[in-house]
Design a protein around this motif. Structure first.
Motif, PDB file in Angstrom:
ATOM      1  N   GLY A 183       0.811  -1.206   0.000  1.00  0.00           N
ATOM      2  CA  GLY A 183       0.000   0.000   0.000  1.00  0.00           C
ATOM      3  C   GLY A 183       0.848   1.261   0.000  1.00  0.00           C
ATOM      4  N   ALA A 184       1.948   1.242   0.799  1.00  0.00           N
ATOM      5  CA  ALA A 184       2.836   2.403   0.820  1.00  0.00           C
ATOM      6  C   ALA A 184       3.499   2.600  -0.543  1.00  0.00           C
ATOM      7  CB  ALA A 184       3.891   2.214   1.908  1.00  0.00           C
ATOM      8  N   ALA A 185       3.880   1.480  -1.186  1.00  0.00           N
ATOM      9  CA  ALA A 185       4.503   1.582  -2.508  1.00  0.00           C
ATOM     10  C   ALA A 185       3.522   2.142  -3.533  1.00  0.00           C
ATOM     11  CB  ALA A 185       5.010   0.209  -2.952  1.00  0.00           C
ATOM     12  N   LEU A 186       2.272   1.692  -3.467  1.00  0.00           N
ATOM     13  CA  LEU A 186       1.265   2.215  -4.396  1.00  0.00           C
ATOM     14  C   LEU A 186       1.020   3.702  -4.165  1.00  0.00           C
ATOM     15  CD1 LEU A 186      -1.346  -0.698  -4.387  1.00  0.00           C
ATOM     16  CD2 LEU A 186       0.190  -0.044  -6.251  1.00  0.00           C
ATOM     17  N   ALA A 187       1.003   4.104  -2.886  1.00  0.00           N
ATOM     18  CA  ALA A 187       0.810   5.527  -2.597  1.00  0.00           C
ATOM     19  C   ALA A 187       1.975   6.354  -3.131  1.00  0.00           C
ATOM     20  CB  ALA A 187       0.662   5.727  -1.087  1.00  0.00           C
ATOM     21  N   GLU A 188       3.198   5.820  -2.992  1.00  0.00           N
ATOM     22  CA  GLU A 188       4.368   6.542  -3.493  1.00  0.00           C
ATOM     23  C   GLU A 188       4.347   6.611  -5.019  1.00  0.00           C
ATOM     24  OE1 GLU A 188       8.039   8.586  -3.482  1.00  0.00           O
ATOM     25  OE2 GLU A 188       6.398   8.311  -2.060  1.00  0.00           O
ATOM     26  N   ARG A 189       3.926   5.517  -5.649  1.00  0.00           N
ATOM     27  CA  ARG A 189       3.839   5.523  -7.109  1.00  0.00           C
ATOM     28  C   ARG A 189       2.794   6.532  -7.580  1.00  0.00           C
ATOM     29  NH1 ARG A 189       3.182  -0.682  -8.703  1.00  0.00           N
ATOM     30  NH2 ARG A 189       2.604   0.257 -10.691  1.00  0.00           N
ATOM     31  N   ALA A 190       1.686   6.628  -6.858  1.00  0.00           N
ATOM     32  CA  ALA A 190       0.665   7.614  -7.229  1.00  0.00           C
ATOM     33  C   ALA A 190       1.212   9.033  -7.082  1.00  0.00           C
ATOM     34  CB  ALA A 190      -0.575   7.420  -6.365  1.00  0.00           C
TER      35      ALA A 190
END
Length: 385
Positions: A183-190
């Motif tokens: 989830g943190a990686a997806l937030a950073e990618r966004a």
């Protein structure tokens, strides 16, 4: 012996514990039989020994799945010990009752095990009362011994279940941590996608509009056709770059990634934007590959075509060959330059394109080779399917 639990594959620790319990059960059986050797000449003692021992071995190596059936089996084992105690009072037959008590504590929940345990104890005490010269002492020692053995078995069962629950909680915690990291990686990618969109995409949009205005101005002022052609080509490149920027932003946001199915479109875009003589050939039956491998194929073809236009010189001919083999997929990108044009590019010309492609290939489980040929350059990507 096993502890009743959900139908999940046993852990290595549980398997080791079961082996140790079986080994202890076998040693105890040998001790029991040695203690009965002097009384086995009696047919009744022999029968009372063989049946409970056979059931005890069944409990050790193939316990029934039904708790009721298993409780009844252990009751017979324990009752056999009580009857042996009455028939051969000085023998070791009473140990069968202790075996049954321990197994009841380990295998069954206390509420389910207590009725069977009481039955074992009643038979043992009745046998002792029939032949023992000290009835009260025998009954008391039997009750305390059987009760203590059952308590140890029940405590062992509780400890095993608590350990299994702790291991399950740790596994669930690890899964939760992985999901949290994802989830943190997806937030950073966004966040990166938003930054790229605000900076890169907007800048390229402005460049496209400026080049289009320059082209219109050049045409209206009857400028040199070569100027118009150059501005037009630069506008196409800017539009292609804008499309790629949007594709990169979509990839960061988790949208569909480009793959082998978009190679024909890529070849057409490269021929239009760069003036390449580009072609694509496909051999074999296409099939699904991982998203990482699919993107590696597309990016390798894209980088190869860009390098051909950049380093191959005017009139360079670029060819893409995609081969679907039984266990691998191979992309070979070759360019051929005309004699007398600029030198063929090399991997060490200061860029990092081929290095990045090689890293992509390795992450996807494959390999990438690149190098000059007699009249051009070749890049070969091989990935497992």
């Amino acid at each position: 012996m096993r502890v009743h639990s959900a139908s999940a594959p046993p852990s290595e620790d549980l398997v080791r514990w079961q082996r140790a319990a079986r080994a202890l059960g076998l040693v105890s059986t040998v001790v029991l039989l040695v203690g009965l050797l002097g009384d086995l000449a009696d047919p009744v003692v022999l029968c009372l020994t063989l049946v409970p021992v056979a059931l005890w071995l069944l409990e050790l190596f193939a316990p029934p799945r039904s708790p009721r059936v298993e409780g009844a089996l252990l009751l017979v084992v324990g009752a056999g010990g009580g009857l042996l105690n009455a028939r051969a009072f000085d023998s070791s037959g009473f140990l069968l009752a202790f075996f049954a008590a321990a197994a009841l504590g380990i295998r069954l929940p206390p509420r389910e095990a207590l009725p069977w345990l009481v039955g074992v104890l009643v038979v043992l005490d009745l046998g002792s009362a029939a032949v023992s010269p000290h009835v009260l002492t025998s009954i008391t020692s039997n009750s305390l011994g059987v009760g203590f053995t059952f308590a140890v078995g029940a405590a062992t069962r509780t400890a095993r279940l608590e350990r299994a629950r702790s291991e399950q909680l740790l596994a669930e915690l690890e899964v939760a941590r992985v999901h949290e990291a994802e989830g943190a990686a997806l937030a950073e990618r966004a966040r990166l996608a938003r930054e790229l969109h605000d900076v890169l995409a907007h800048a390229l949009s402005g460049q496209v509009m400026s080049l289009e205005a320059a082209r219109v101005l050049a045409e209206s002022t009857q400028a040199d056709p070569r100027v118009v052609e150059g501005v037009t080509r630069a506008s196409r490149l800017a539009r292609s770059g804008l499309a790629e920027a949007r594709g990169a932003i979509a990839a960061l946001r988790g949208d569909a990634l480009p793959g082998p199915d978009r190679l024909p479109e890529l070849v057409e875009q490269a021929a239009s934007a760069y003036g390449l003589r580009a072609s694509l050939a496909v051999r074999g039956e296409p099939r699904a590959v991982t998203a990482q491998a699919s993107l590696a194929i597309y990016r390798t073809a894209q980088e190869s075509l860009t390098n051909s236009a950049k380093h191959g010189g005017v009139g360079v001919c670029a060819t893409l060959l995609l081969e679907w083999r039984p266990d691998t997929v191979v992309l070979t990108a070759t360019d051929v330059r005309r004699p007398g044009t600029a030198p063929v590019h090399t991997e060490h010309d200061g860029g990092h394109g081929l290095t990045g492609l090689r890293e992509r290939a390795e992450l996807a489980g494959g390999s990438l080779e690149a190098g000059p040929t007699n009249d051009g350059f070749v890049v070969r990507l091989e990935l497992p399917t």
